[in-house]
Design an enzyme around this catalytic site. Structure first.
Site, PDB file in Angstrom:
ATOM      1  N   THR A  37     -22.635  -2.678 -30.115  1.00 26.19           N
ATOM      2  CA  THR A  37     -23.487  -2.052 -28.837  1.00 26.19           C
ATOM      3  C   THR A  37     -24.240  -2.757 -28.139  1.00 26.19           C
ATOM      4  O   THR A  37     -24.491  -2.489 -26.921  1.00 26.19           O
ATOM      5  CB  THR A  37     -23.811  -0.741 -29.267  1.00 26.19           C
ATOM      6  OG1 THR A  37     -24.732  -0.714 -30.244  1.00 26.19           O
ATOM      7  CG2 THR A  37     -22.729   0.391 -29.778  1.00 26.19           C
ATOM      8  N   LYS A  69     -21.768 -11.781 -38.774  1.00 27.15           N
ATOM      9  CA  LYS A  69     -22.004 -12.086 -37.383  1.00 27.15           C
ATOM     10  C   LYS A  69     -22.571 -13.406 -36.717  1.00 27.15           C
ATOM     11  O   LYS A  69     -22.726 -13.406 -35.687  1.00 27.15           O
ATOM     12  CB  LYS A  69     -23.337 -10.890 -37.122  1.00 27.15           C
ATOM     13  CG  LYS A  69     -22.856  -9.396 -37.519  1.00 27.15           C
ATOM     14  CD  LYS A  69     -24.100  -8.646 -37.229  1.00 27.15           C
ATOM     15  CE  LYS A  69     -24.040  -7.115 -37.569  1.00 27.15           C
ATOM     16  NZ  LYS A  69     -23.221  -6.534 -36.373  1.00 27.15           N
ATOM     17  N   HIS A  80     -16.888   2.962 -39.162  1.00 25.84           N
ATOM     18  CA  HIS A  80     -17.621   1.930 -38.456  1.00 25.84           C
ATOM     19  C   HIS A  80     -17.444   0.680 -38.968  1.00 25.84           C
ATOM     20  O   HIS A  80     -18.258  -0.272 -38.645  1.00 25.84           O
ATOM     21  CB  HIS A  80     -19.082   2.436 -38.621  1.00 25.84           C
ATOM     22  CG  HIS A  80     -19.555   3.242 -37.632  1.00 25.84           C
ATOM     23  ND1 HIS A  80     -19.858   3.126 -36.249  1.00 25.84           N
ATOM     24  CD2 HIS A  80     -19.829   4.876 -37.630  1.00 25.84           C
ATOM     25  CE1 HIS A  80     -19.928   4.240 -35.608  1.00 25.84           C
ATOM     26  NE2 HIS A  80     -20.134   5.254 -36.566  1.00 25.84           N
ATOM     27  N   LYS A 114     -25.382  -3.567 -24.082  1.00 29.06           N
ATOM     28  CA  LYS A 114     -26.919  -3.242 -23.492  1.00 29.06           C
ATOM     29  C   LYS A 114     -26.920  -4.651 -22.693  1.00 29.06           C
ATOM     30  O   LYS A 114     -27.581  -4.736 -21.803  1.00 29.06           O
ATOM     31  CB  LYS A 114     -27.832  -3.189 -24.529  1.00 29.06           C
ATOM     32  CG  LYS A 114     -27.583  -1.887 -25.308  1.00 29.06           C
ATOM     33  CD  LYS A 114     -28.084  -1.873 -26.606  1.00 29.06           C
ATOM     34  CE  LYS A 114     -27.554  -0.436 -27.479  1.00 29.06           C
ATOM     35  NZ  LYS A 114     -28.249  -0.842 -28.882  1.00 29.06           N
ATOM     36  N   LYS A 160     -29.404  -8.943 -33.369  1.00 29.24           N
ATOM     37  CA  LYS A 160     -28.674  -7.887 -34.083  1.00 29.24           C
ATOM     38  C   LYS A 160     -29.043  -7.958 -35.691  1.00 29.24           C
ATOM     39  O   LYS A 160     -29.675  -8.876 -36.042  1.00 29.24           O
ATOM     40  CB  LYS A 160     -27.134  -7.936 -33.763  1.00 29.24           C
ATOM     41  CG  LYS A 160     -26.740  -9.617 -34.100  1.00 29.24           C
ATOM     42  CD  LYS A 160     -25.196  -9.703 -33.913  1.00 29.24           C
ATOM     43  CE  LYS A 160     -24.953  -9.868 -32.341  1.00 29.24           C
ATOM     44  NZ  LYS A 160     -24.143  -8.723 -32.017  1.00 29.24           N
ATOM     45  N   ARG A 161     -28.593  -7.053 -36.391  1.00 31.94           N
ATOM     46  CA  ARG A 161     -28.697  -7.045 -37.769  1.00 31.94           C
ATOM     47  C   ARG A 161     -28.044  -8.439 -38.390  1.00 31.94           C
ATOM     48  O   ARG A 161     -27.189  -8.848 -37.892  1.00 31.94           O
ATOM     49  CB  ARG A 161     -27.882  -5.997 -38.676  1.00 31.94           C
ATOM     50  CG  ARG A 161     -27.756  -5.724 -39.943  1.00 31.94           C
ATOM     51  CD  ARG A 161     -27.012  -4.456 -40.344  1.00 31.94           C
ATOM     52  NE  ARG A 161     -25.775  -4.347 -39.938  1.00 31.94           N
ATOM     53  CZ  ARG A 161     -24.603  -4.771 -40.596  1.00 31.94           C
ATOM     54  NH1 ARG A 161     -24.866  -5.470 -41.658  1.00 31.94           N
ATOM     55  NH2 ARG A 161     -23.678  -4.559 -40.241  1.00 31.94           N
TER      56      ARG A 161
END
Length: 819
Positions: free
Chosen positions: A654, A552, A358, A658, A546-547
């Site tokens: 993901t 990110k 992952h 969504k 998100k985390r």
């Protein structure tokens, strides 16, 4: 319930009876929490019947079973989703309204089970739901964390971690199964002895142990009577209290076993910045893996005599590196308890274990210090040593004289046990989770392994379940979709492509945008209630949830907000479409830069939201304690989906899917699954910016990027960075954000300046944001693109992903459960 038919009267009576029997109250006296429990137990009664039928079908048909092993299962609330999959949501809602109860309010009483944190855990939850809906036999295997990772509180703009006590009122959708308890051993030493037939037997002695007790949660398939099981393990002391030690005054020893058991299941991802934290993480991983493997083998042996045929009926899917100790634990049981020889045991193991990678981030590929690993798991370590010895011989045979390759590929090397290497050496399948991610693994991070085992590598692009993230999270849009194209999309999302013909339809566009507006109003009310901030639902809702991790690039987002604020302040007359920037993220407790980024977002929000001179053109909101239940509302309300990771760093994502399913338009880099989303929806309906993965990898290889050049040559960027350290956003402590400033410009706190190329991509990002604003002003064009995003989201269903796992890796057969 629609169980086969819905008996409204019986349902209401069951709720009343549950309130009476559980709480000695009437329905009118019961609290909302008590009503939630009563309704849930009523629903659970129906689930239990289907659950029993599913297990009876397992026993009758003897299907191959996948055991999906994951440290996280971010399930979200169960009541609403269970009702949807039982096809009884609307009937139950109407029945409750008849007696003056609101299902939405009842659902709000349910805590989010604190069994996961980020995308890894939510993917596992989607996969379990899809396995049940598609009718495949599966068990999820994890840990029943008492407090999860943490509940996030924002105090003075800082993240504060408090325990997430989700079990304080009991959880109705779980069953304790003490009859399936297993002992799990830690520490001690390994003694060898010769058996009567001349074999060497290995015996672990002087160990500490705990009892792993499973709690089963039902995973309800959509409309097919299948109920699979999430098996989460709690830890109990083998002997709960040593009275003898207590009487002798050794109070610590008296409760030592209790403390060992309690610590194992207290929290997800304990801080591992210290040795005790590392030890606890390794213990947690071995704890749930050992219990799950023991349970799987016992289940197999009840019906089968030949352990050699285990791969025909069992597969262990290892969700990232956390559960890869399963390889050695399966070997241990086959060698030490089943009495097999090494070659026999290895043959079985290498046909039973499969590994999903992952991450491209090297630091996330787990490596354990030999000292810790060998001390906590002495027999398991011996087995890994032998796996490593044989694997090195295999490497040397295949690539003679290439010692560099041995060093790069060895499972034990440089004082560390490398879990990803173990998983690849033993697994019969190694898959990435988006096409780009898999190619990077093959060509970069795991290239040596790919050269040796090309047949093992494959891609399985992630997906999400439309039943939670559209049917439950956005019922207005779900009903609109069904009214236009029918309901086949619920179990086959590819059918949603039929919506494309409505993308140019003016009436459909207006209906779609009205639904989006109503969802924005719903979220605005949530923000007002929880943040005390008024946001305009007519503004652009630009969302990044998100985390929180530096790759990110939440920092890029908030630096751009600072830049926009400067522009508005400098040019108050400028035509600027109102924007609401919405953030939500948890940072790991020990991740200082991530936590400081949260503080920066909140500090910028404080300044901007309290500046009346900008006329409400900008708003910044940080949503506290981001989780599945509030995420559903956020996805439904978003106009813009920020997927802005440094290209090559995000495995898949993901959240991007969504948002797409809910009609948000992506602003992102060509990273992870964004690439495949762009292919599906077309480049006219997505906003792409920034460097490509090849460009990023080239800069990392050549080390030819100097952010100071950008700082010196771009006055806007220089001004924004200076504001990090001149008191603009921290008037009482100008140095508060110094480490963020340094991370972008020098190596005082990072190995490389601007590791994730924030300044390099800043101008491209700002230009893309201008395109977003200009496009949003054309409501018809925006509505068309938003509808096309929904229409082209079909590929990104977890149903499709699971079917690919089944076809290419697991080779399962569908079961049919009669109602």
């Amino acid at each position: 319930m629609r169980f086969n038919f819905f008996d409204k009267k019986a349902f209401i009576q069951n709720v009343r009876d549950n309130v009476k029997n559980l709480y000695r109250k009437t329905l009118e006296e019961a609290s909302q929490q008590e009503i939630f429990q009563a309704v849930s137990y009523t629903v659970k009664d129906e689930i239990i019947d289907k659950w029993l039928s599913t297990q009876q079908t397992y026993d009758k048909e003897d299907p191959k079973i996948v055991y999906y092993m994951s440290m996280e299962f971010l399930m979200g609330r169960a009541l609403g989703n269970n009702l949807i999959n039982l096809k009884s949501y609307k009937e139950v809602k109407e029945a409750l309204e008849e007696i003056g109860l609101n299902l939405d309010a009842i659902e709000d009483q349910e805590p989010d089970p604190a069994l996961g944190n980020g995308g890894l855990g939510r993917l596992a939850a989607c996969f379990m739901e899809s396995l049940a809906t598609l009718g495949y036999a599966a068990y999820g295997c994890g840990i029943r964390y008492r407090y999860g990772m943490f509940k996030q509180k924002i105090q003075d703009g800082f993240q504060v971690e408090v325990p997430d006590n989700w079990l304080k009122n009991g959880y109705p959708f779980e069953l304790r199964r003490p009859e399936y308890a297993y002992e799990v051993k830690f520490g001690g030493y390994v003694r060898t002895e010769c058996t009567s037939d001349g074999k060497t037997r290995f015996v672990q002695e002087g160990y500490q142990s705990v009892i792993a007790v499973p709690y089963d949660m039902p995973i309800v398939g959509y409309g097919n009577n299948v109920v699979n099981t999430l098996m989460i393990w709690d830890a109990e002391a083998k002997e709960c209290f040593e009275l003898d030690s207590f009487d002798k005054g050794d109070y610590k020893k008296a409760v030592e076993q209790q403390n060992l058991a309690r610590n194992l299941v207290e929290v997800l991802y304990p801080n591992d910045n210290h040795t005790a934290g590392k030890e606890l993480r390794l213990k947690q991983q071995y704890f749930f893996v050992s219990a799950s493997v023991q349970r799987a083998l016992d289940r197999y042996k009840k019906r089968h005599d030949d352990i050699h045929k285990l791969p025909e009926k069992v597969t262990f899917q290892l969700n990232d590196t956390h559960p890869t100790v399963a390889v050695a634990e399966l070997m241990r049981i086959l060698l030490d308890e089943e009495g097999l020889g090494w070659d026999e045991a290895w043959e079985i193991t290498t046909k039973t274990c499969a590994y999903t990678n992952h991450t491209i981030m090297a630091e996330a590929l787990e490596k354990w210090p030999i000292e810790i690993f060998s001390r906590l798991l002495p027999r398991v370590y011996q087995i890994i040593e032998e796996i490593n010895r044989r694997f090195i011989l295999q490497i040397q045979s295949r690539f003679p004289g290439d010692q560099g390759r041995v060093a790069r590929m060895a499972i034990i090397y440089d004082g560390q046990v490398k879990m990803a290497h173990l998983a690849i050496a033993a697994g019969y399948s190694v898959n990435g989770v988006a096409r780009l991610h898999t190619e990077i693994l093959k060509n970069e991070q795991l290239h040596d392994f790919y050269e040796m085992f090309p047949e093992k590598f494959n891609n399985k692009t992630n997906g999400i379940t439309q039943r939670r993230f559209l049917m439950h999270g956005n019922p207005l849009l779900a009903d609109w979709v069904t009214n236009h194209i029918g309901n086949d999309w619920i179990t086959n999302l590819s059918h949603i492509e039929k919506l494309a013909i409505y993308a140019d339809d003016k009436k459909a566009q207006q209906e779609f945008m009205n639904i989006k507006y109503r969802n924005k109003v719903r979220l605005a009310e949530y923000i007002k209630e929880h943040n005390g901030i008024e946001v305009d639902p007519r503004s652009i809702f630009d969302v990044q949830v998100k985390r929180l991790h530096e790759y990110k690039r939440q920092l890029l987002n908030i630096l751009h907000v600072m830049y926009l604020y400067n522009q508005i302040k400098d040019h108050p007359e400028m035509d600027f479409y109102p924007r609401t920037f919405i953030f939500g993220a948890k940072a790991a407790a020990g991740y200082k830069n991530a936590k400081l980024t949260i503080k920066l977002i909140n500090s910028v929000a404080d300044v901007i939201n309290n500046d009346s001179s900008i006329g409400g053109k900008l708003r910044v909101v940080f949503i506290e304690d981001y989780r599945v239940s509030n995420a559903e509302w956020i996805f439904a309300a978003a106009d813009v989906s920020e997927q802005i990771s440094t290209a090559s760093k995000e495995a898949s994502g993901t959240g991007n899917m969504k948002f797409m399913l809910n009609g948000a338009i992506t602003l992102g880099t060509m990273d992870g699954a964004n690439i495949e989303m762009a292919e599906e929806v077309g480049m006219d309906n997505i906003f792409i910016f920034g460097m490509s993965s090849d460009e990023v990898i080239a800069h990392e290889r050549n080390r030819d990027y100097n952010p100071m050049e950008i700082y010196n040559n771009d006055s806007d960027i220089r001004r924004v960075l200076t504001q990090l350290v001149d008191g603009t956003y921290a008037p009482n402590d100008r140095e508060l954000f110094r480490t963020l400033y340094n991370s972008l410009l020098n190596t005082q706190c990072t190995q490389y300046a601007d590791t994730y190329f924030i300044l390099k991509d800043f101008r491209s990002y700002a230009e893309a944001q201008k395109r977003v604003e200009a496009y949003y002003r054309d409501e018809a064009a925006w509505a068309k693109s938003a509808i096309l995003n929904v229409a082209h989201s079909g590929k990104f269903s977890s149903d499709r992903t699971i079917q690919e796992y089944v076809d290419d890796i697991w080779h399962l057969n569908r079961i049919t459960v009669k109602g």
